[in-house]
Scaffold this motif. Structure first.
Motif, PDB file in Angstrom:
ATOM      1  N   ASP A  64      -6.222   5.097   7.425  1.00 14.51           N
ATOM      2  CA  ASP A  64      -7.656   5.011   7.682  1.00 14.51           C
ATOM      3  C   ASP A  64      -7.884   3.869   8.661  1.00 14.51           C
ATOM      4  N   ALA A  65      -7.940   4.219   9.961  1.00 10.88           N
ATOM      5  CA  ALA A  65      -8.160   3.216  10.999  1.00 10.88           C
ATOM      6  C   ALA A  65      -9.631   3.148  11.397  1.00 10.88           C
ATOM      7  N   ASP A  66     -10.482   3.831  10.646  1.00 12.28           N
ATOM      8  CA  ASP A  66     -11.926   3.711  10.869  1.00 12.28           C
ATOM      9  C   ASP A  66     -12.389   2.522  10.041  1.00 12.28           C
ATOM     10  N   MET A  67     -12.132   1.344  10.562  1.00 12.69           N
ATOM     11  CA  MET A  67     -12.396   0.117   9.813  1.00 12.69           C
ATOM     12  C   MET A  67     -13.868  -0.283   9.842  1.00 12.69           C
ATOM     13  N   ARG A  68     -14.690   0.485  10.529  1.00 14.81           N
ATOM     14  CA  ARG A  68     -16.125   0.205  10.561  1.00 14.81           C
ATOM     15  C   ARG A  68     -16.858   0.973   9.470  1.00 14.81           C
ATOM     16  N   ARG A  69     -16.399   2.197   9.219  1.00 14.53           N
ATOM     17  CA  ARG A  69     -16.992   3.049   8.180  1.00 14.53           C
ATOM     18  C   ARG A  69     -15.874   3.761   7.430  1.00 14.53           C
ATOM     19  N   PRO A  70     -15.045   3.011   6.710  1.00 13.10           N
ATOM     20  CA  PRO A  70     -13.910   3.635   6.029  1.00 13.10           C
ATOM     21  C   PRO A  70     -14.377   4.560   4.902  1.00 13.10           C
ATOM     22  N   SER A  71     -13.689   5.683   4.760  1.00 10.13           N
ATOM     23  CA  SER A  71     -14.059   6.621   3.697  1.00 10.13           C
ATOM     24  C   SER A  71     -12.860   7.208   2.971  1.00 10.13           C
ATOM     25  N   VAL A  72     -11.679   7.071   3.515  1.00 15.41           N
ATOM     26  CA  VAL A  72     -10.501   7.720   2.958  1.00 15.41           C
ATOM     27  C   VAL A  72     -10.228   7.286   1.521  1.00 15.41           C
ATOM     28  N   ALA A  73     -10.214   5.988   1.263  1.00 21.99           N
ATOM     29  CA  ALA A  73      -9.920   5.500  -0.095  1.00 21.99           C
ATOM     30  C   ALA A  73     -10.933   6.038  -1.098  1.00 21.99           C
ATOM     31  N   ARG A  74     -12.188   5.988  -0.742  1.00 21.41           N
ATOM     32  CA  ARG A  74     -13.239   6.479  -1.636  1.00 21.41           C
ATOM     33  C   ARG A  74     -13.070   7.974  -1.908  1.00 21.41           C
ATOM     34  N   ALA A  80      -9.663  -0.031  -5.256  1.00 20.00           N
ATOM     35  CA  ALA A  80      -9.435  -1.347  -4.648  1.00 20.00           C
ATOM     36  C   ALA A  80      -8.342  -1.311  -3.583  1.00 20.00           C
ATOM     37  N   PRO A  81      -8.627  -0.669  -2.415  1.00 23.96           N
ATOM     38  CA  PRO A  81      -7.603  -0.567  -1.380  1.00 23.96           C
ATOM     39  C   PRO A  81      -7.369  -1.871  -0.625  1.00 23.96           C
ATOM     40  N   THR A  82      -7.139  -2.936  -1.380  1.00 21.98           N
ATOM     41  CA  THR A  82      -6.853  -4.212  -0.759  1.00 21.98           C
ATOM     42  C   THR A  82      -5.511  -4.688  -1.273  1.00 21.98           C
ATOM     43  N   PRO A  83      -4.592  -5.072  -0.497  1.00 23.17           N
ATOM     44  CA  PRO A  83      -4.717  -5.191   0.947  1.00 23.17           C
ATOM     45  C   PRO A  83      -4.633  -3.823   1.620  1.00 23.17           C
ATOM     46  N   GLY A  84      -5.154  -3.772   2.821  1.00 19.23           N
ATOM     47  CA  GLY A  84      -5.142  -2.538   3.594  1.00 19.23           C
ATOM     48  C   GLY A  84      -4.758  -2.813   5.029  1.00 19.23           C
ATOM     49  N   LEU A  85      -5.151  -1.917   5.900  1.00 18.14           N
ATOM     50  CA  LEU A  85      -4.783  -2.031   7.314  1.00 18.14           C
ATOM     51  C   LEU A  85      -5.228  -3.344   7.947  1.00 18.14           C
ATOM     52  N   ASP A  92      -1.667 -10.924   6.772  1.00 22.19           N
ATOM     53  CA  ASP A  92      -1.980 -11.442   5.443  1.00 22.19           C
ATOM     54  C   ASP A  92      -1.436 -10.572   4.320  1.00 22.19           C
ATOM     55  N   ALA A  93      -0.733  -9.487   4.665  1.00 23.45           N
ATOM     56  CA  ALA A  93      -0.192  -8.579   3.647  1.00 23.45           C
ATOM     57  C   ALA A  93       1.093  -7.947   4.160  1.00 23.45           C
ATOM     58  N   TYR A  94       1.878  -7.461   3.228  1.00 25.03           N
ATOM     59  CA  TYR A  94       3.120  -6.756   3.555  1.00 25.03           C
ATOM     60  C   TYR A  94       2.874  -5.257   3.490  1.00 25.03           C
ATOM     61  N   LEU A  95       3.615  -4.516   4.293  1.00 23.22           N
ATOM     62  CA  LEU A  95       3.463  -3.073   4.358  1.00 23.22           C
ATOM     63  C   LEU A  95       3.638  -2.415   2.994  1.00 23.22           C
ATOM     64  N   ASN A  96       4.669  -2.805   2.259  1.00 22.22           N
ATOM     65  CA  ASN A  96       4.934  -2.160   0.967  1.00 22.22           C
ATOM     66  C   ASN A  96       3.847  -2.420  -0.070  1.00 22.22           C
ATOM     67  N   LYS A  97       3.036  -3.442   0.120  1.00 19.90           N
ATOM     68  CA  LYS A  97       1.929  -3.740  -0.796  1.00 19.90           C
ATOM     69  C   LYS A  97       0.618  -3.104  -0.323  1.00 19.90           C
ATOM     70  N   SER A  98       0.625  -2.541   0.875  1.00 24.60           N
ATOM     71  CA  SER A  98      -0.599  -2.005   1.469  1.00 24.60           C
ATOM     72  C   SER A  98      -0.711  -0.490   1.378  1.00 24.60           C
ATOM     73  N   GLY A 113      -8.732  -2.042   3.778  1.00 28.26           N
ATOM     74  CA  GLY A 113      -9.064  -2.977   2.701  1.00 28.26           C
ATOM     75  C   GLY A 113     -10.435  -3.557   2.981  1.00 28.26           C
ATOM     76  N   ALA A 114     -10.496  -4.848   3.127  1.00 28.97           N
ATOM     77  CA  ALA A 114     -11.761  -5.513   3.476  1.00 28.97           C
ATOM     78  C   ALA A 114     -12.128  -5.152   4.910  1.00 28.97           C
ATOM     79  N   VAL A 115     -13.393  -4.823   5.140  1.00 27.93           N
ATOM     80  CA  VAL A 115     -13.846  -4.455   6.478  1.00 27.93           C
ATOM     81  C   VAL A 115     -13.857  -5.707   7.353  1.00 27.93           C
ATOM     82  N   PRO A 116     -13.083  -5.710   8.443  1.00 26.56           N
ATOM     83  CA  PRO A 116     -13.004  -6.896   9.304  1.00 26.56           C
ATOM     84  C   PRO A 116     -14.240  -7.042  10.181  1.00 26.56           C
ATOM     85  N   SER A 117     -14.463  -8.238  10.672  1.00 25.19           N
ATOM     86  CA  SER A 117     -15.621  -8.481  11.539  1.00 25.19           C
ATOM     87  C   SER A 117     -15.427  -7.878  12.926  1.00 25.19           C
TER      88      SER A 117
END
Length: 176
Positions: A64-74, A80-85, A92-98, A113-117
């Protein structure tokens, strides 16, 4: 989601999968970006269902690279898709934990995960390219859900890293 009881929709998804597979039998359509012109055309629905269709036969990662309006996890019921892309790209995260595994579908998901600025800045970093190169070694197919192309520049940047693009257009709504 992939609605087996909705035969026409399911058959449409399988037709897209087959078209992408047969368009390059040497399997260079390994990384597929799914986008649209504007919000609400169904790109995330197509991305998720296409990933599910490929996951029946291959090892698939849905990003889910739509980090402005993510919907895949929902939509896929991932809690709680954190950590995420964003956390992965920021270091701040490892691939195997994401990555989340949806065992019932045999599908792996890298959600937002958290929507970035500033998602475009994160995608511009070399981390995205390096991560995708690493993921190509692990997965048979990678499906990327991106923001619409007319809304922001993210899809344009993402398109430089993929093998093919599935462009979703809303039926009986999009003008010439």
């Amino acid at each position: 989601l992939f609605a087996e009881h909705e035969k026409r929709f399911g058959e449409s998804i399988r037709t897209i999968r087959t078209g992408l597979t047969l368009s390059d039998p040497d399997n260079s359509n390994k990384v597929i970006l799914v986008t649209s012109s504007v919000v609400g055309e169904g790109k995330s629905t197509i991305a998720m269902n296409l990933a599910l269709a490929f996951a029946r036969f291959e090892r698939v990662l849905l990003i889910d690279a739509d980090m402005r309006r993510p919907s895949v996890a929902r939509e896929l019921g991932i809690d709680a898709p954190t950590p995420g892309l964003p956390e992965l790209l920021a270091g701040d995260a490892y691939l195997n934990k994401s990555i989340s595994l949806l065992e019932q579908y045999k599908l792996e998901v890298l959600a937002t995960g958290a929507v970035p600025s500033d998602p475009l800045e994160l995608l511009s970093l070399g981390a995205f390219s390096r991560t995708l190169d690493s993921l190509r070694e692990t997965y048979d197919r990678i499906i990327i859900d991106s923001p619409p192309v007319l809304a922001v520049s993210d899809a344009h940047l993402l398109s430089t890293h993929v093998d093919s693009i599935a462009y979703v257009v809303k039926f009986d709504s999009t003008t010439k």
